[in-house]
Design an enzyme around this catalytic site. Structure first.
Site, PDB file in Angstrom:
ATOM      1  N   ASP A  34      40.170  47.322  41.422  1.00  0.00           N
ATOM      2  CA  ASP A  34      41.555  46.994  41.723  1.00  0.00           C
ATOM      3  C   ASP A  34      42.687  47.330  40.772  1.00  0.00           C
ATOM      4  OD1 ASP A  34      41.691  44.999  40.135  1.00  0.00           O
ATOM      5  OD2 ASP A  34      40.733  43.506  41.725  1.00  0.00           O
ATOM      6  N   GLN A  35      43.768  47.457  41.227  1.00  0.00           N
ATOM      7  CA  GLN A  35      44.952  47.758  40.255  1.00  0.00           C
ATOM      8  C   GLN A  35      45.120  47.002  38.975  1.00  0.00           C
ATOM      9  OE1 GLN A  35      48.958  47.481  41.809  1.00  0.00           O
ATOM     10  NE2 GLN A  35      49.713  48.649  40.479  1.00  0.00           N
TER      11      GLN A  35
END
Length: 252
Positions: A117-118
């Site tokens: 994820d980011q």
């Protein structure tokens, strides 16, 4: 009366042409659909405009800009994903993606193998071998992924054991394969957490269920492939041993 033996099935597997191009490792399915609509794709010499145009597996010839899909060199990379990049080819919110790390490399189109994820960082695999990628991400295979996680407290051994026992969150069973304390300060600690499955935001959800917040999350290994001293934002090709150690590579 003796029954006649049944005839073998003559059914032919058909897939949409955009999917066929994507599965060949040439580009993403979305990009393949754009190529079809732009008139760059032909099936058996005839241009097609519908990304779902059926293609008979092993029988029809698909070309892009006149060139057959054919056998393409397979590429397998390890990338040290920086925090803040999203793991996708396109982002509707115009955020920077992991493909920024590959700009100017001259590499063919590659797809991420799984996701980070980011807010997470560390080891991310990329390849144009869809079958190899599918084998690695298949939960049945149970390939271990190792993370170093900085948390906002100092968990004791009892809490670490609870991470292994697991919890049920939003109807999903979440648990670590192992959880150990690497080092600690006065207010936070680094843990090593090993997973053998890949549920969405699994570590963050598992830790939050036990009152722990994540300050940093770094993936340091996938099976026998380690991040090592690869600089942030840099990539390297996997060795043949690393590739086959995760899953058998394919050709063509």
């Amino acid at each position: 009366m003796q029954s006649r033996p049944s005839k073998p099935s003559t059914a032919t597997v058909r897939h949409g042409v955009a999917r066929v191009i994507s599965k060949a490792g040439l580009c993403s399915r979305t990009q393949a659909a754009d190529w079809v609509r732009a008139g760059r794709v032909a099936v058996n010499g005839r241009p097609v405009a519908d990304p779902e145009h059926p293609v008979r597996q092993g029988l029809d010839r698909v070309t892009v800009d006149g060139a057959p899909l054919g056998a393409r060199a397979r590429v397998y990379l390890a990338l040290n994903k920086p925090r803040g990049l999203v793991t996708t080819a396109r982002d509707e919110r115009q955020r920077d993606t992991v493909y920024a790390c590959l700009e100017g490399s001259g590499l063919p189109w590659l797809a991420p193998v799984g996701r980070l994820d980011q807010a997470s960082e560390g080891l991310l695999l990329l390849s144009n071998d869809p079958a190899w990628a599918a084998a690695i991400t298949d939960p049945v295979q149970g390939i271990e992924k190792t993370y170093h996680v900085q948390v906002d407290a100092i968990p004791d051994e009892a809490l670490l054991q609870k991470l292994v026992v697991g919890v049920v969150d939003e109807g999903e069973a979440l648990a670590a394969r192992s959880a150990t304390l690497l080092r600690s300060g006065t207010r936070n600690a680094w843990l090593e957490i090993v997973l053998d499955e890949g549920r969405n935001r699994q570590i963050r959800r598992l830790l939050a269920a036990h009152g722990l917040g994540v300050l940093r999350l770094v993936r340091v290994a996938i099976g026998g492939v380690t991040l090592g001293d690869l600089p942030k934002g840099a990539w390297r090709e996997l060795t043949a041993g690393e590739v086959s150690g995760l899953a058998p590579p394919t050709t063509g």
